[in-house]
Design a protein around this motif. Structure first.
Motif, PDB file in Angstrom:
ATOM      1  N   LEU A 125      -6.929   0.550  -0.587  1.00 54.61           N
ATOM      2  CA  LEU A 125      -6.184  -0.124  -1.650  1.00 54.61           C
ATOM      3  C   LEU A 125      -5.159   0.848  -2.206  1.00 54.61           C
ATOM      4  O   LEU A 125      -5.466   2.017  -2.444  1.00 54.61           O
ATOM      5  N   LYS A 126      -3.928   0.387  -2.381  1.00 48.67           N
ATOM      6  CA  LYS A 126      -2.895   1.208  -3.014  1.00 48.67           C
ATOM      7  C   LYS A 126      -2.192   0.380  -4.081  1.00 48.67           C
ATOM      8  O   LYS A 126      -2.084  -0.845  -3.977  1.00 48.67           O
ATOM      9  N   LEU A 127      -1.711   1.072  -5.099  1.00 47.29           N
ATOM     10  CA  LEU A 127      -1.036   0.416  -6.210  1.00 47.29           C
ATOM     11  C   LEU A 127       0.433   0.209  -5.869  1.00 47.29           C
ATOM     12  O   LEU A 127       1.144   1.157  -5.526  1.00 47.29           O
ATOM     13  N   GLU A 150      -6.889   9.906 -10.288  1.00 50.67           N
ATOM     14  CA  GLU A 150      -7.601   8.898  -9.493  1.00 50.67           C
ATOM     15  C   GLU A 150      -6.632   7.904  -8.853  1.00 50.67           C
ATOM     16  O   GLU A 150      -6.727   7.602  -7.659  1.00 50.67           O
ATOM     17  N   ALA A 151      -5.704   7.384  -9.655  1.00 50.64           N
ATOM     18  CA  ALA A 151      -4.775   6.372  -9.152  1.00 50.64           C
ATOM     19  C   ALA A 151      -3.883   6.920  -8.044  1.00 50.64           C
ATOM     20  O   ALA A 151      -3.647   6.246  -7.028  1.00 50.64           O
ATOM     21  N   VAL A 152      -3.393   8.143  -8.243  1.00 51.99           N
ATOM     22  CA  VAL A 152      -2.452   8.723  -7.283  1.00 51.99           C
ATOM     23  C   VAL A 152      -3.169   9.485  -6.170  1.00 51.99           C
ATOM     24  O   VAL A 152      -2.868   9.313  -4.995  1.00 51.99           O
ATOM     25  N   GLY A 153      -4.135  10.314  -6.560  1.00 48.28           N
ATOM     26  CA  GLY A 153      -4.797  11.163  -5.580  1.00 48.28           C
ATOM     27  C   GLY A 153      -5.794  10.432  -4.713  1.00 48.28           C
ATOM     28  O   GLY A 153      -5.817  10.600  -3.492  1.00 48.28           O
ATOM     29  N   HIS A 154      -6.621   9.599  -5.332  1.00 53.08           N
ATOM     30  CA  HIS A 154      -7.663   8.903  -4.577  1.00 53.08           C
ATOM     31  C   HIS A 154      -7.134   7.650  -3.887  1.00 53.08           C
ATOM     32  O   HIS A 154      -7.408   7.413  -2.704  1.00 53.08           O
ATOM     33  N   PHE A 155      -6.391   6.829  -4.631  1.00 54.30           N
ATOM     34  CA  PHE A 155      -5.913   5.566  -4.072  1.00 54.30           C
ATOM     35  C   PHE A 155      -4.523   5.696  -3.451  1.00 54.30           C
ATOM     36  O   PHE A 155      -4.336   5.440  -2.274  1.00 54.30           O
ATOM     37  N   GLY A 156      -3.538   6.048  -4.246  1.00 53.68           N
ATOM     38  CA  GLY A 156      -2.172   6.172  -3.762  1.00 53.68           C
ATOM     39  C   GLY A 156      -1.258   5.095  -4.297  1.00 53.68           C
ATOM     40  O   GLY A 156      -1.705   4.037  -4.752  1.00 53.68           O
ATOM     41  N   LEU A 157       0.041   5.380  -4.249  1.00 56.89           N
ATOM     42  CA  LEU A 157       1.066   4.468  -4.762  1.00 56.89           C
ATOM     43  C   LEU A 157       2.044   4.072  -3.672  1.00 56.89           C
ATOM     44  O   LEU A 157       2.375   4.868  -2.800  1.00 56.89           O
ATOM     45  N   VAL A 171       8.695  12.356  -9.065  1.00 55.09           N
ATOM     46  CA  VAL A 171       7.611  12.999  -8.320  1.00 55.09           C
ATOM     47  C   VAL A 171       7.756  14.514  -8.402  1.00 55.09           C
ATOM     48  O   VAL A 171       6.787  15.242  -8.634  1.00 55.09           O
ATOM     49  N   HIS A 172       8.978  14.988  -8.233  1.00 55.23           N
ATOM     50  CA  HIS A 172       9.238  16.429  -8.279  1.00 55.23           C
ATOM     51  C   HIS A 172       8.917  17.016  -9.650  1.00 55.23           C
ATOM     52  O   HIS A 172       8.414  18.140  -9.763  1.00 55.23           O
ATOM     53  N   ILE A 184       2.095   9.142  -1.988  1.00 50.58           N
ATOM     54  CA  ILE A 184       3.062   8.309  -2.705  1.00 50.58           C
ATOM     55  C   ILE A 184       4.122   7.876  -1.702  1.00 50.58           C
ATOM     56  O   ILE A 184       4.844   8.711  -1.153  1.00 50.58           O
ATOM     57  N   PHE A 185       4.216   6.588  -1.472  1.00 56.41           N
ATOM     58  CA  PHE A 185       5.152   6.054  -0.491  1.00 56.41           C
ATOM     59  C   PHE A 185       6.342   5.451  -1.235  1.00 56.41           C
ATOM     60  O   PHE A 185       6.198   4.478  -1.979  1.00 56.41           O
ATOM     61  N   LEU A 186       7.503   6.077  -1.071  1.00 54.76           N
ATOM     62  CA  LEU A 186       8.715   5.642  -1.752  1.00 54.76           C
ATOM     63  C   LEU A 186       9.499   4.697  -0.853  1.00 54.76           C
ATOM     64  O   LEU A 186       9.868   5.049   0.265  1.00 54.76           O
TER      65      LEU A 186
END
Length: 254
Positions: A125-127, A150-157, A171-172, A184-186
């Protein structure tokens, strides 16, 4: 091959007040991008409107926001509306909502394949969010540090660019986001759509047309239930956003 890819579910949290064509377009852009990585197969999308406890000005009742989202997504064969978050008596942190859906998805996967299956990759699952979402991490008191982790490290965006915002810079600028930048997928939106729910509500208050900004079925629902008027915009006027109030109470307790 698609069978070797990781099944991925995209979760979008927000007010959806009301849902717009742009909200739905984010899912399509994100799915194309994640497929292009060669690593993921998007198998579903979830729209999760916040509860009435969020406290945002002009936020109409969740029952209306859920109904409008369901009407809008009738045309989608892979994005659905989930009511769990909207039914909570209090505002629910995004990380908690992600935890809930991740657990539900994992349980459904195990029931369908068996607990000892090791041939099929476990779904993730990713946000899904817009580029402006990254800016919320900077707002003091809005996010708990462990929830960002948790949101970024465990799940991802999966973050879709919007307007002149520069998500790469956000992000930088953040140590946490930079540390987890591989998760993090931009996504670049080349065909720009600047539609916002705020502008839609403003147009409706002024009796202006919003056709082609939101689905016709949603427009009909809004008019039938007399939503987004001058009176409705005063809902929660002067109230403190529940995330900020909740964090303030926690800080005092600590």
């Amino acid at each position: 091959m698609a069978s070797r890819r990781v099944p991925l579910v995209l979760l979008a949290c927000g007010s959806f007040n009301p849902i717009t064509n742009q909200h739905m377009r984010l899912f399509e852009l994100a799915r194309d991008h994640m497929h292009s990585t060669g690593r993921y197969q998007v198998v579903g999308g979830i729209v999760s409107p916040v509860s009435d406890g969020y406290g945002k000005q002009g936020l109409v009742l969740a029952e209306h926001r859920i109904a409008m989202a369901k009407l809008a997504l009738r045309s989608s064969n892979w994005v659905t509306v989930d009511e769990w978050e909207s039914r909570q008596p209090d505002w629910t942190e995004t990380a908690v909502t992600m935890r809930y859906h991740s657990g539900r998805i994992l349980k459904e996967f195990q029931q369908s394949t068996g607990p000892h299956n090791d041939s099929s990759p476990c779904p993730q699952l990713k946000l899904l969010c817009g580029a402006d979402f990254l800016e919320t991490f900077k707002i003091p008191g809005l996010w708990r540090a462990d929830h960002v982790e948790e949101a970024v490290g465990h799940f991802g965006l999966v973050c879709v660019s919007r307007g002149g915002l520069e998500p790469e810079r956000a992000v930088h600028a953040s140590d946490t986001l930079s540390r987890h930048r591989r998760n993090i997928f931009l996504v670049r939106e080349w065909v720009r759509n600047e539609t916002s729910a705020t502008e839609v509500r403003r147009a409706l208050r002024r009796d202006m047309s919003v056709k082609y900004l939101i689905p016709d079925s949603v427009i009909e629902y809004i008019h039938r239930h007399k939503l987004y008027t001058r009176d409705s915009e005063r809902i929660n006027e002067g109230a403190v956003l529940r995330p900020l109030a909740k964090q303030a109470v926690k800080s005092l307790d600590d």
